[in-house]
Motif scaffolding. Sequence first.
Motif: not given
Length: 140
Positions: A1-24
């Motif tokens: 499940m984590l791998r799928a969620a991370l893929s979804q986050v990466a896809a959602a932020l593919r066009g991000a204009e600023d740096p982003w991070w997964v934390i926690g």
Amino acid sequence: MLRAALSQVAAALRGAEDPWWVIGSAAVRLHGADTAVADVDVLVSARDAARMLAAWPGTVTIGAASARFRSHPFARAEGGAMPVEVMAELEVRADGAWRPVRPVSRVPIGGVFVPERAELAAILLSFGRPKDLARAALLG
């Protein structure tokens, strides 16, 4: 499940204009520590959060600040592999003052970006909650 969620986050932020991070807990797991992960915490800029949340395919709930944390916005996005908590311009209250949580390092692991191990531990220590202190200890 984590791998799928991370893929979804990466896809959602593919066009991000600023740096982003997964934390926690998800970032702690990505650094190789054995810890439970109930959701994925993402630090983003306010403009990237707005774009990400507007396009999210599931339910988005906007939350309020707490006595210890605030972000603009704080949102919980559900409907994917696991819940994603989106925090823009996150601040933590420490020593009577609000302090920004702005990682400097940005390491790609598992298709997403996380702070470097020592920096992640320092962020978790600044949060001060027992669960964060335990996660920081796992990072050494």
